[in-house]
Scaffold this motif. Sequence first.
Motif, mmCIF file in Angstrom:
data_model
loop_
_atom_site.group_PDB
_atom_site.id
_atom_site.type_symbol
_atom_site.label_atom_id
_atom_site.label_comp_id
_atom_site.label_asym_id
_atom_site.label_seq_id
_atom_site.Cartn_x
_atom_site.Cartn_y
_atom_site.Cartn_z
ATOM 1 N N GLN A 184 42.132 49.773 78.386
ATOM 2 C CA GLN A 184 41.201 50.869 78.577
ATOM 3 C C GLN A 184 39.976 50.784 77.322
ATOM 4 O O GLN A 184 40.697 50.931 76.206
ATOM 5 N N ALA A 185 38.847 50.366 77.559
ATOM 6 C CA ALA A 185 37.866 50.260 76.598
ATOM 7 C C ALA A 185 37.328 51.833 75.747
ATOM 8 O O ALA A 185 37.935 52.662 76.398
ATOM 9 N N LEU A 214 38.793 46.074 69.852
ATOM 10 C CA LEU A 214 38.370 46.725 68.681
ATOM 11 C C LEU A 214 38.561 47.996 68.721
ATOM 12 O O LEU A 214 39.029 48.581 67.536
ATOM 13 N N SER A 215 38.504 48.766 69.924
ATOM 14 C CA SER A 215 38.465 50.330 69.850
ATOM 15 C C SER A 215 39.908 50.601 69.660
ATOM 16 O O SER A 215 40.319 51.808 69.060
ATOM 17 N N LEU A 216 41.060 49.763 69.964
ATOM 18 C CA LEU A 216 42.190 50.004 69.955
ATOM 19 C C LEU A 216 42.768 50.135 68.367
ATOM 20 O O LEU A 216 43.225 50.900 67.791
ATOM 21 N N GLN A 227 43.880 52.915 65.988
ATOM 22 C CA GLN A 227 44.973 52.992 65.001
ATOM 23 C C GLN A 227 44.910 52.870 63.665
ATOM 24 O O GLN A 227 45.527 53.559 62.849
ATOM 25 N N HIS A 228 43.857 52.433 62.993
ATOM 26 C CA HIS A 228 43.578 52.346 61.569
ATOM 27 C C HIS A 228 42.899 53.426 61.137
ATOM 28 O O HIS A 228 42.577 53.665 59.902
ATOM 29 N N GLY A 229 42.362 54.262 62.203
ATOM 30 C CA GLY A 229 41.317 55.399 61.594
ATOM 31 C C GLY A 229 40.067 54.887 60.963
ATOM 32 O O GLY A 229 39.575 55.628 60.218
ATOM 33 N N GLU A 288 32.571 49.745 64.544
ATOM 34 C CA GLU A 288 31.867 48.893 63.499
ATOM 35 C C GLU A 288 32.729 48.271 62.637
ATOM 36 O O GLU A 288 32.225 47.238 62.374
ATOM 37 N N ASP A 289 33.410 49.049 61.924
ATOM 38 C CA ASP A 289 34.047 48.519 60.834
ATOM 39 C C ASP A 289 35.146 47.644 61.171
ATOM 40 O O ASP A 289 35.150 46.093 60.653
ATOM 41 N N GLU A 290 35.703 47.648 62.243
ATOM 42 C CA GLU A 290 36.756 46.706 62.958
ATOM 43 C C GLU A 290 35.786 45.194 63.378
ATOM 44 O O GLU A 290 36.351 44.048 63.043
#
Length: 640
Positions: A31-32, A56-58, A62-64, A68-70
Motif C-alpha cells: 500500500q502506498a 519509499l514510504s515503507l 521504518q526509519h522514522g 523526501e529523505d528516502e
Amino acid sequence: MRLGEYPPAPQSPQDLTPAPPAEPLEPDGVQAAAPDDPSYLALRALGFSKPLLASLSLKAEQHGTSLEDELLHSGLVTEKAYYGAMARFLRLPFVDRIDPDSVLDILNLDTQFQRPLQVSIHYQYRPRQTAMVPEAATLADRAASLEVMPQLRQNLVVTTPSAIREAVWRAGAQRRVRHTVTDLFDRTPDFSARTVMTGRQGFYGGLALAVLLSALVVAPFETLYILHVTLSLTFFASLLLRFAPIGLGSNTQIERYRQEPSGPLPRYTVMVALYHEAEVAAQLIESLRRIEWPRSLLDIKLVCEADDRETIDALRALRLEPHFEIVEVPDFGPRTKPKALTYALAAARGEFLAVYDAEDRPHPQQLREAYRHFRNVPKRIACLQAPLIISNARDSWISANFSMEYCALFRRLLPMLASLRLPLPLGGTSNHFRTEVLREVGGWDPFNVTEDADLGMRLYRLGYRSETLMRHTFEDAPVTAKVWIGQRSRWFKGWLQTWLVLMRAPQRLVREMGLGAFLIFQLMIGGMLMSSLLHPLIFLFIGMGIAAMLQAPTSELPLDAAVLFGIDLTNILGSYTLFLALGMSTMTTTEKTRIGRRWRWLPIYWLMISGAAWRAVYELRFKPFYWNKTPHIPSRKPAD
C-alpha cells in the motif's frame, strides 16, 4: 527515471491537491502512502511513480524519516535534479552554488548545518535575495503563497541543502576555527594542553631535579640505591596491573546486547579526519559504504585540511552519495587531528558519533552494536571503544609485535578496566560517543596530540564512563622503524601532555576520580611513561647485580641486593612474558600464523619504545603541538 534526470515539473498547484479515490494496491501488494499526504502528492506531481513512492514510504515509516529523505538517499535522483524540478514548478530561479562572500556570518548561522532551509544572499549593487530549500511537505502551501503574492518571486531563488551547507562552512570558517582552537582553553583552561606546564609544575619539577642532582653529588651511592629501589618497584607495580587481565579474563568475545531496541533508528554521525590521504581515499569510502545503517540516517563527515587539494579532489572523484560531506578546515592554530574533529563537531547531526581513521575498515555492524549498547546502559556511559585488529602483522617484525600489543590492549586490558569501572585511555579510532555529551565536555583538545587518551580521562573525571564493544575495526600498522618511531613518539608526547594536564591539581583529581582510579591512572599513564623511558636501566641494574654476585661470596651477599636483583629479573622477564601471554592468548589461529616467530624481536621492540619515549620528551620541549603524520597505503590483502 535515470540518475540525474530532471522529472517533469507540474503545471500548477492544483496538481498537488488530493484525489478523491483511495490509492490502489501496487502490483507487489504494498500500500502506498496516503493520497492526502502532502509529501506524496508533491512527489507524484513531480513525476515519481506510485510503486517507487510505495516502496519509499515503507522505508520512511521504518526509519522514522520522510518520504523526501528516502528519495534523496535512494540514488534514483540527484539533489540538483530534484530541487531544479521544484524551482521550475515554483517558477523561481535555481542556483546550485552560493558565493560564500555574499553570506554574512550572522548569529545562529550554524543552525543551517542541522536543517538547511534558507540563507540571505547580499549583493553590492542590487537587492539581497533569499536562497531557500523547498520541502515536499510544504510545496503546495509555498506554491499557493507565490500565486497570491507574486511579488515575492523577485527576491527568491531555489537552491540545495549542500549548497547552503557549503556556503555556511565557508562564510563562518574563520570565526569557527578560532572558536575551535580557543574554546576549551577559554572555558576550562585546566583541561587544555595549550599550556604545556604550569608555573607551579615547573617550580616543583625544577626543585625535584635540583634535590636529585645535589643528592647525587653529596651521597651518590645512597641516592642511586634509592632510585634503583623506587624504579624497580614502580616497574613491578605496572607489571602487576598488566597481569590482572589474565586472572579476570576478557569479555570481548561476547556481545552484551543482541536485541535491537524497538522504534526507528537515530541519526548517526561518522567522522574521519584526513590529511594527505588521497592514496587510501577509495578504500576508505568503500569501507564506509559497507556500514549497515540506513543511508537516510547516516551523516558522514570527511574532514580535510583546506589546502590538501589532492585528498579533496580524490574524494570528490568518487561521486559521493548525499550522506557524505567533505568538511574543509582552515589553516589556523595547530594542525592536528583533534582540531579538525572539533571543527567538524559543530555540524554533527547524529545522536551518536563515531570516529575512524583514514586506513580503517570497520565491521559493517559496528554501529548497530554500539547503538544497542548505548540504548541498554545509563546515560553516564558516554563512550564505547571498539577493538582494533592489525591486518598486516605478517609484513614485518614491527607490525607483528604491534599486532600483539593491540591484542593485549583492546581485548584484555581495556575490557578489564571497563568491567571494573575504571578510566579508559581510548584508542584514537573506532570511538563511539553520545554527541550531546561530547559537546558538553568540550570535544577534543586541539593541542593534545594523543587526543583519545586525554578525552577518555576527561570524561571520567567529569562523571562519565567508557565501555568496550566486540565488533572490530581492521587497520594497518607501520612496517618500518622510521614510521613506527614517528607515530609512537607522538603518542608518548600526548601521554605526557595528558599526565601534565591531569596532575595540575592532584588533590582535585583524587576527588574527581576517586583514590583507586587515581592510582590506576598513575600506573597506567605515569608508570607506562616511566617504565618506557627507563627500560634500558633495567638491563643496567641486572648487569650490576650479576657483577656484584660474581664478586662476593653467596654467604656475604646482602639480602636486599638479592631481593632487588630478583625484582629486576622478574620485571624484565615478566614484562616480555606478559606481553606475549596477553597478546597471544586472544589471537585466532590465523593471527598467530601471521605473527610466526617474529616475537623473538620483542627486546629490540621494547628498546625502540624507549627511544620513542625519549624523543617525545625532546619534542614536548621544542615542538609540543607538532603532529607527526603517519603515512598510509591501501591494504594489499583482504582482512580475514
